[in-house]
Write an enzyme that holds these catalytic residues in place. Structure first.
Site, PDB file in Angstrom:
ATOM      1  N   ASP A   1     -47.518   8.085  -2.699  1.00  0.00           N
ATOM      2  CA  ASP A   1     -46.514   8.019  -4.102  1.00  0.00           C
ATOM      3  C   ASP A   1     -48.080   9.337  -4.776  1.00  0.00           C
ATOM      4  O   ASP A   1     -46.542   9.690  -5.784  1.00  0.00           O
ATOM      5  CB  ASP A   1     -46.216   6.730  -4.722  1.00  0.00           C
ATOM      6  CG  ASP A   1     -45.387   6.935  -5.510  1.00  0.00           C
ATOM      7  OD1 ASP A   1     -45.042   7.831  -5.232  1.00  0.00           O
ATOM      8  OD2 ASP A   1     -45.696   6.449  -6.748  1.00  0.00           O
TER       9      ASP A   1
ATOM     10  N   SER B   1     -39.962   8.363  -8.651  1.00  0.00           N
ATOM     11  CA  SER B   1     -39.450   7.707  -7.555  1.00  0.00           C
ATOM     12  C   SER B   1     -38.257   6.202  -7.373  1.00  0.00           C
ATOM     13  O   SER B   1     -37.927   5.912  -8.255  1.00  0.00           O
ATOM     14  CB  SER B   1     -40.925   6.785  -6.813  1.00  0.00           C
ATOM     15  OG  SER B   1     -41.633   8.061  -6.996  1.00  0.00           O
TER      16      SER B   1
ATOM     17  N   GLN C   1     -39.533  10.094   0.273  1.00  0.00           N
ATOM     18  CA  GLN C   1     -39.218   9.319  -0.930  1.00  0.00           C
ATOM     19  C   GLN C   1     -38.045  10.594  -1.225  1.00  0.00           C
ATOM     20  O   GLN C   1     -38.171  10.841  -1.106  1.00  0.00           O
ATOM     21  CB  GLN C   1     -40.902   9.612  -0.663  1.00  0.00           C
ATOM     22  CG  GLN C   1     -40.619   8.749  -3.096  1.00  0.00           C
ATOM     23  CD  GLN C   1     -41.574   9.183  -3.510  1.00  0.00           C
ATOM     24  OE1 GLN C   1     -42.295  10.644  -4.046  1.00  0.00           O
ATOM     25  NE2 GLN C   1     -42.451   7.806  -3.978  1.00  0.00           N
TER      26      GLN C   1
END
Length: 288
Positions: free
Chosen positions: A207, A231, A281
């Site tokens: 991430d 995110s 993502q």
């Protein structure tokens, strides 16, 4: 503990407070919200702690629902969805101060031999990691010294990150840039020998830079920002065993950004060019 890798292992070592309930620390940081990779990594630890340990994680799918508050513990509630002959499924809800901030579903697969194998290679050849400067070295070269806040962050950073392409510092340099990025990463110290810790540590790292590919055509990655980003969801598929304290290449691209959202996907390779993990993502982008 002074070693950031040791602190990461400690962060992933959850306290079990009931059969299916775990509590994770959330360090007091200067950030506005808890780092999403931390929550995903801790949630995956909670899921893995409720299995018998002989089935590695093969995939996870997660949603970031609310920003977490730094310094406030996070409780992870695990639902044992299925224990089959080959697959185990767990659903995890992360709760902070009575509010759900994150949901994760993880699947574990008993290792087996397949009838065939294939994989795509990295999208391009990149320099070896040892030949590239660290992010801190690049910033120091450009600015003369790291700003105090970045210096503190660099000392706490559990991963060594090295961009395959030099950092861009002006709008002219990012003009017409492709939405692609590649970084080498590894933990800054040993993470032990528990495969679940390495899987959760890499989940944490996944991430950190993935949404760079969305931003690259718009603004420099370092320096003042014009956009806030967060995110929205995160999915990973784990293909082969690996160690997160050994070099891995994170090959990243963004196929589309529209409607205030940007999609990014990444492929993670080892030094031999073997595909280890696939990641997708979506992030939310808003003008500051």
């Amino acid at each position: 503990m002074t070693n950031p890798a040791e602190r990461l292992v400690d962060l992933l070592d959850l306290e079990q407070i009931e059969v299916n309930i775990f509590r994770g620390r959330s360090p007091q940081e200067s950030l506005q919200r808890v780092f999403g990779g931390q929550v995903a990594g801790q949630a995956l630890v909670a899921a893995g702690r409720t299995t018998d340990g002989d089935r590695p994680v093969h995939s996870l799918h997660a949603y970031f629902l609310r920003p977490g508050r730094p310094g406030v513990p996070i409780v992870y509630q695990v639902e044992r969805v299925r224990d089959g002959r080959s697959f185990t499924t767990r659903r995890v809800t992360a709760v902070q101060q009575g509010r759900t901030i994150f949901n994760l579903t993880a699947s574990f697969h008993k290792p087996e031999e397949g009838p065939f194998e294939h994989q795509l290679p990295p999208s391009r050849k990149v320099p070896d990691p040892e030949s590239l400067p660290t992010v801190a070295e690049e910033v120091r070269t450009h600015l003369g010294a790291l700003p105090e806040q970045l210096e503190r962050m660099a000392r706490r950073q559990p991963f060594d990150i090295r961009y395959a392409d030099r950092l861009r510092w002006s709008a002219d340099e990012v003009k017409d840039a492709e939405p692609r990025s590649a970084v080498w990463m590894r933990a800054v110290g040993p993470l032990g020998d528990d495969p679940l810790v390495h899987t959760c540590a890499l989940t944490y790292a996944s991430d950190m830079t993935l949404l760079d590919a969305v931003r690259l055509p718009v603004e420099p990655l370092w320096g003042p920002r014009s956009f806030d980003m967060a995110s929205l969801d995160h999915a990973m598929w784990f293909h082969r065993p690996f160690r997160a304290d050994e070099w891995f290449l994170y090959d990243q691209e963004s196929p589309i950004a529209t409607g205030g959202r940007g999609l990014a996907r990444g492929r993670i390779y080892d030094l031999r060019g073997r595909l280890l993990v696939s990641v997708v993502q979506e992030g939310l982008f808003r003008t500051l």
